[in-house]
Design a protein around this motif. Structure first.
Motif, PDB file in Angstrom:
ATOM      1  N   HIS A 106      -3.351 -10.273  -5.857  1.00  0.00           N
ATOM      2  CA  HIS A 106      -4.460  -9.471  -6.366  1.00  0.00           C
ATOM      3  C   HIS A 106      -5.659 -10.382  -6.669  1.00  0.00           C
ATOM      4  O   HIS A 106      -6.289 -10.276  -7.720  1.00  0.00           O
ATOM      5  N   TYR A 158     -12.219  -3.608  -6.610  1.00  0.00           N
ATOM      6  CA  TYR A 158     -11.154  -4.235  -5.816  1.00  0.00           C
ATOM      7  C   TYR A 158     -10.665  -3.277  -4.733  1.00  0.00           C
ATOM      8  O   TYR A 158     -10.489  -3.659  -3.572  1.00  0.00           O
ATOM      9  N   ARG A 159     -10.421  -2.007  -5.114  1.00  0.00           N
ATOM     10  CA  ARG A 159      -9.963  -1.029  -4.128  1.00  0.00           C
ATOM     11  C   ARG A 159     -10.996  -0.832  -3.033  1.00  0.00           C
ATOM     12  O   ARG A 159     -10.653  -0.693  -1.851  1.00  0.00           O
ATOM     13  N   ARG A 210      -9.738  -3.845   5.242  1.00  0.00           N
ATOM     14  CA  ARG A 210      -8.707  -3.364   6.165  1.00  0.00           C
ATOM     15  C   ARG A 210      -9.316  -2.616   7.344  1.00  0.00           C
ATOM     16  O   ARG A 210      -8.616  -2.317   8.317  1.00  0.00           O
ATOM     17  N   ARG A 222       0.850  -1.187   0.000  1.00  0.00           N
ATOM     18  CA  ARG A 222       0.000   0.000   0.000  1.00  0.00           C
ATOM     19  C   ARG A 222       0.882   1.231   0.000  1.00  0.00           C
ATOM     20  O   ARG A 222       1.702   1.431   0.906  1.00  0.00           O
ATOM     21  N   PRO A 240      -3.581  -9.598  -1.230  1.00  0.00           N
ATOM     22  CA  PRO A 240      -3.005  -8.406  -1.874  1.00  0.00           C
ATOM     23  C   PRO A 240      -1.824  -8.717  -2.773  1.00  0.00           C
ATOM     24  O   PRO A 240      -1.577  -8.006  -3.744  1.00  0.00           O
ATOM     25  N   LEU A 267      -9.048 -11.952   0.589  1.00  0.00           N
ATOM     26  CA  LEU A 267      -8.400 -11.074  -0.388  1.00  0.00           C
ATOM     27  C   LEU A 267      -6.901 -11.206  -0.213  1.00  0.00           C
ATOM     28  O   LEU A 267      -6.371 -10.990   0.873  1.00  0.00           O
ATOM     29  N   GLU A 284     -10.887  -3.939  -0.705  1.00  0.00           N
ATOM     30  CA  GLU A 284      -9.691  -3.919   0.136  1.00  0.00           C
ATOM     31  C   GLU A 284      -9.797  -2.827   1.195  1.00  0.00           C
ATOM     32  O   GLU A 284      -9.429  -3.031   2.361  1.00  0.00           O
TER      33      GLU A 284
END
Length: 241
Positions: A155, A171-172, A179, A16, A152, A150, A175
């Protein structure tokens, strides 16, 4: 900064990044190129927004412009990051048009871990990011909420063992929620986190992408884990309404 659009193999690195840049067009370009390389990218347009972003979701690395609006320079942001309890380890790469050796020394002395002069290619930036993350031994664990997984690094998203294909924005969104499970975010919060500040996007765009995300992750008979909170926003939550 002239960021060259390249396809460097699409390695899903999963780190990130926080891009602190006040030029909206450059924000969009950097986000596009870095996400194409597999990074998750947040953006901030000034120093105050950058510090707020770090507080909301700790990045693995900060790409920090030197010249910022609002009375707080990149050097100021770097110093404040280093003063935050527990956040000394966030690596910072300073990006600036200032090319004098004394400027590089000043940036490094104020807490930057690396220094890149604009313009630079996305390949050069990617190489510096990877080198920095290797030095920091950054790892990217799977995110799990109920039966959603998920990854990261790859992906990849699965629910109850089935693979789910999501568009970049969905997807963003997922995520972002995974989180921060259980936390309610307003549409304005989501707009800033996913699209960035100073990007002119209609607020109802959030609702459109939430609907798309629900359609992709919810098979018939499965619980809808994205809760709509009336007059407040959305949350990833398993609490029934």
């Amino acid at each position: 900064m002239n960021v060259e659009t390249q396809d460097a193999g699409g390695a899903g690195r999963g780190a990130r990044l926080l891009v602190v840049e006040d030029d909206p067009s450059l924000q969009v370009m950097m986000r596009y190129n870095l996400e194409k390389l597999g990074y998750a990218v947040d953006v901030a347009s000034d120093g105050a927004a950058a510090l707020n972003a770090v507080s909301a979701a700790r990045p693995d690395l900060v790409l920090l412009d030197w010249m910022l609006p609002g009375g707080m320079s990149g050097l100021d942001v770097c110093r404040r990051l280093r003063a935050l309890p527990g956040d000394n380890a966030i690596p910072v790469i300073m990006l600036t048009a200032r090319s004098e050796e004394t400027d590089a020394i000043s940036g490094l002395e104020n807490g930057a871990d690396d220094y890149l002069t604009k313009p630079c290619s996305i390949a050069t930036l990617d190489a510096r990011i990877k080198a920095m993350l290797r030095r920091m031994n950054v790892t990217y664990d799977e995110l799990r909420f109920e039966d959603i997984v998920l990854d990261p690094t790859k992906h990849r998203v699965e629910r109850s063992g089935r693979k789910i294909q999501l568009g970049p924005t969905e997807y963003r969104l997922l995520e972002f929620f995974m989180r921060r499970p259980g936390r309610v975010f307003s549409r304005e919060d989501i707009l800033k986190a996913i699209w960035g500040e100073n990007i002119h996007v209609e607020i109802r765009t959030v609702d459109v992408h939430i609907r798309r995300l629900r359609r992709e992750i919810n098979a018939p008979g499965e619980a809808d884990l994205i809760r709509t909170v009336r007059s407040a926003g959305y949350a990833l939550d398993n609490t029934p309404d």
